[in-house]
Design an enzyme around this catalytic site. Structure first.
Site, short mmCIF file in Angstrom:
data_model
loop_
_atom_site.label_atom_id
_atom_site.label_comp_id
_atom_site.label_asym_id
_atom_site.label_seq_id
_atom_site.Cartn_x
_atom_site.Cartn_y
_atom_site.Cartn_z
CG HIS A 187 -2.03 -0.95 1.23
ND1 HIS A 187 -2.46 -1.58 2.38
CD2 HIS A 187 -2.78 -1.45 0.22
CE1 HIS A 187 -3.43 -2.42 2.09
NE2 HIS A 187 -3.65 -2.36 0.77
N GLY A 218 -9.01 -0.71 3.83
CA GLY A 218 -9.94 -0.99 2.73
C GLY A 218 -10.18 -2.48 2.71
N GLY A 220 -7.96 -4.52 1.66
CA GLY A 220 -6.68 -4.81 2.30
C GLY A 220 -6.41 -3.73 3.34
N GLY A 339 -11.37 2.88 1.92
CA GLY A 339 -12.84 2.76 2.04
C GLY A 339 -13.36 2.81 3.47
N GLY A 341 -11.52 3.37 6.40
CA GLY A 341 -10.90 4.45 7.17
C GLY A 341 -11.53 5.80 6.87
CD GLU A 342 -12.38 9.09 1.79
OE1 GLU A 342 -13.18 9.90 1.32
OE2 GLU A 342 -11.61 8.39 1.10
CD GLU A 392 -4.29 2.86 -3.60
OE1 GLU A 392 -5.52 2.66 -3.72
OE2 GLU A 392 -3.50 1.99 -3.24
P1 AMP Z 1 -11.35 -0.01 -0.69
O1 AMP Z 1 -10.57 -1.30 -0.77
O2 AMP Z 1 -10.53 1.17 -0.29
O3 AMP Z 1 -12.19 0.25 -1.92
O4 AMP Z 1 -12.41 -0.21 0.51
C1 AMP Z 1 -13.39 -1.20 0.48
C2 AMP Z 1 -13.98 -1.33 1.89
O5 AMP Z 1 -14.49 -0.06 2.31
C3 AMP Z 1 -15.14 -2.33 1.94
O6 AMP Z 1 -15.01 -3.15 3.09
C4 AMP Z 1 -16.34 -1.41 2.10
O7 AMP Z 1 -17.38 -2.02 2.83
C5 AMP Z 1 -15.76 -0.25 2.89
N1 AMP Z 1 -16.59 0.95 2.77
C6 AMP Z 1 -16.82 1.67 1.66
N2 AMP Z 1 -17.71 2.66 1.94
C7 AMP Z 1 -18.03 2.54 3.25
C8 AMP Z 1 -18.91 3.26 4.14
N3 AMP Z 1 -19.62 4.28 3.73
N4 AMP Z 1 -18.97 2.83 5.43
C9 AMP Z 1 -18.25 1.78 5.85
N5 AMP Z 1 -17.41 1.07 5.07
C10 AMP Z 1 -17.31 1.44 3.78
#
Ligand code: AMP
Length: 408
Positions: A187, A218, A220, A339, A341-342, A392
């Site tokens: 990452h 996310g 990961g 995902g 964390g944000e 990214e």
């Molecule tokens: P990423 O790998 O950065 O795309 O993140 C994916 C993860 O973020 C998944 O587990 C999603 O469930 C989580 N995620 C995305 N949006 C939200 C949200 N609004 N609240 C909680 N988790 C989220």
């Protein structure tokens, strides 16, 4: 050097492809990598034969449709068709590919040719969820954009300066020397961006003493301790399996468990690989999903194993923060990104609930109303707590642009 199908240089564009096990994120930037012209994600999660195609252009709402593409070649063609249909016709001069694992040799952006493809193939087993799809995307994009320069940008690059005591595992030293068993860290594109962005937000650019702990959460998940924009420790190791609990990956476990399963239950390497990479983590514990939102909803509805999964997830993040706070000798800012964390205020709240001992104090109102790149720490907190939207794809476009400049 041959570029894409003609056009004046200043009307060209840089395409970024970021391939995961069942998604392909993409973004098209202008020639200078300043502005995103279009972007989105193709997601195969729910079906083998069709995908959901998300497409956004600057100033326009997201659209999503179902498409028939079941492979990367089809997906890359679909991206090209959608760009053309939206009047975005700037020839692609370069394609920047996110490659998770660069192995021992590839730790700076490189021009992708047949030799690099072969090298990436050789190290695919080190990142089984990531490198094989990235390589498939590379092959597809080289066919669809034969005149473009293809550049590999590695997650592992950021960690090339990790101190040796963090790189070497407490195993026989010959394994490090002869087999290359070492920590790489992953990452890195996201952590590097967040470190830079945090320094900007805190107005402490070029401060070599700035102490950051970045939690990339996310599908990961990893945490990295950073001093003055340089990584000093990280949770992921030889592969992206070590460290925090993740969507489908276990993170760190006692290696004795694996020896026991192999000896007493006759489990073989490929079976353990499948379980540890694809059937553990939030999915393995909750039995509900690897998607944090779905686990969270089940926990709210009273599903006990979903609640357990979230508690384990938060506890492991807190433990990493505690360890890194000691490594850094304190924290100037704790950063949440990616995902979960944000977007998950409840997860941030759970993680911070154990950090009063470090005087890292969350402001619950700011946490609830947080937006990208904001500070959600309480006024009495000695550390800032930042929510940063990781970039990214933009970082890969910038790295590709720098690579092209150096090439010319
Ligand atoms: P990423 O790998 O950065 O795309 O993140 C994916 C993860 O973020 C998944 O587990 C999603 O469930 C989580 N995620 C995305 N949006 C939200 C949200 N609004 N609240 C909680 N988790 C989220």
């Amino acid at each position: 050097m041959e570029l894409a199908t003609g056009g004046a240089v200043n009307q060209m564009s840089i395409l970024v492809l970021n391939a995961g096990s069942s998604t392909l994120k993409y973004a098209l930037f202008d020639d200078a990598a300043n502005t995103e012209l279009a972007g989105g994600v193709i997601d195969w999660h729910d079906s083998d034969s069709s995908a959901t195609f998300h497409f956004r252009t600057s100033g326009n709402e997201d659209s999503h449709t179902t498409v028939g593409s079941s492979d990367y070649r089809g997906a890359v063609n679909e991206i090209l068709d959608r760009l053309t249909a939206n009047g975005i016709n700037k020839p692609v001069k370069a394609v920047g590919h996110r490659i998770v694992h660069g192995g021992p040799a590839l730790n700076q952006p490189v021009l992708i040719d047949d030799r690099v493809c072969e090298e990436l193939k050789q190290i695919s087993t080190l990142a089984p969820l990531h490198n094989p799809p990235a390589l498939a995307a590379v092959k597809a994009a080289r066919k669809v954009f034969p005149g473009a320069v293809h550049i590999a940008v590695f997650d592992t690059s950021f960690y090339s300066t990790l101190p040796r005591h963090e790189v070497v595992y407490p195993l026989p030293y010959q394994w490090f020397e002869e087999y290359g068993i070492r920590r790489y860290g992953f990452h890195g594109i996201s952590h590097a961006y967040c470190a830079k962005r945090a320094a900007e937000i805190l107005k402490r650019q070029d401060d070599p003493n700035l102490r950051l702990i970045i939690c990339h959460l996310g599908n990961g998940c990893s945490a990295t301790a950073v001093r003055g924009e340089q990584p000093v420790a990280t949770t992921m190791g030889f592969t992206p399996l070590e460290g925090l609990m993740m969507g489908t990956r276990s993170g760190s476990i006692d290696p004795g468990i694996l020896l026991h399963l192999m000896e007493q239950h006759d489990m073989k390497g490929d079976h353990l690989d499948e379980i540890l990479n694809r059937q553990s983590g939030l999915l393995g514990i909750s039995g509900v999903s690897s998607d944090f939102r779905e686990v969270e909803q089940s926990a709210i509805a009273g599903h006990k194993r979903a609640s357990l999964a979230i508690e384990m997830f938060a506890t492991r993040i807190r433990s990493a923060i505690g360890a890194f706070a000691v490594t850094l000798g304190g924290i100037d800012a704790l950063i949440f990104t990616a995902g979960i964390g944000e977007h998950s205020q409840t997860l941030r709240s759970r993680v911070c609930a154990g950090l009063q001992a470090l005087n890292v104090l969350l402001d619950e109102n700011k946490n609830r109303e947080s937006s990208a790149d904001s500070d959600i720490a309480h006024a009495d907190s000695t550390s800032r707590i930042l929510v940063i939207r990781t970039q990214e794809e933009h970082s890969i476009a910038c790295a590709s642009q720098r690579f092209l400049t150096d090439l010319c």
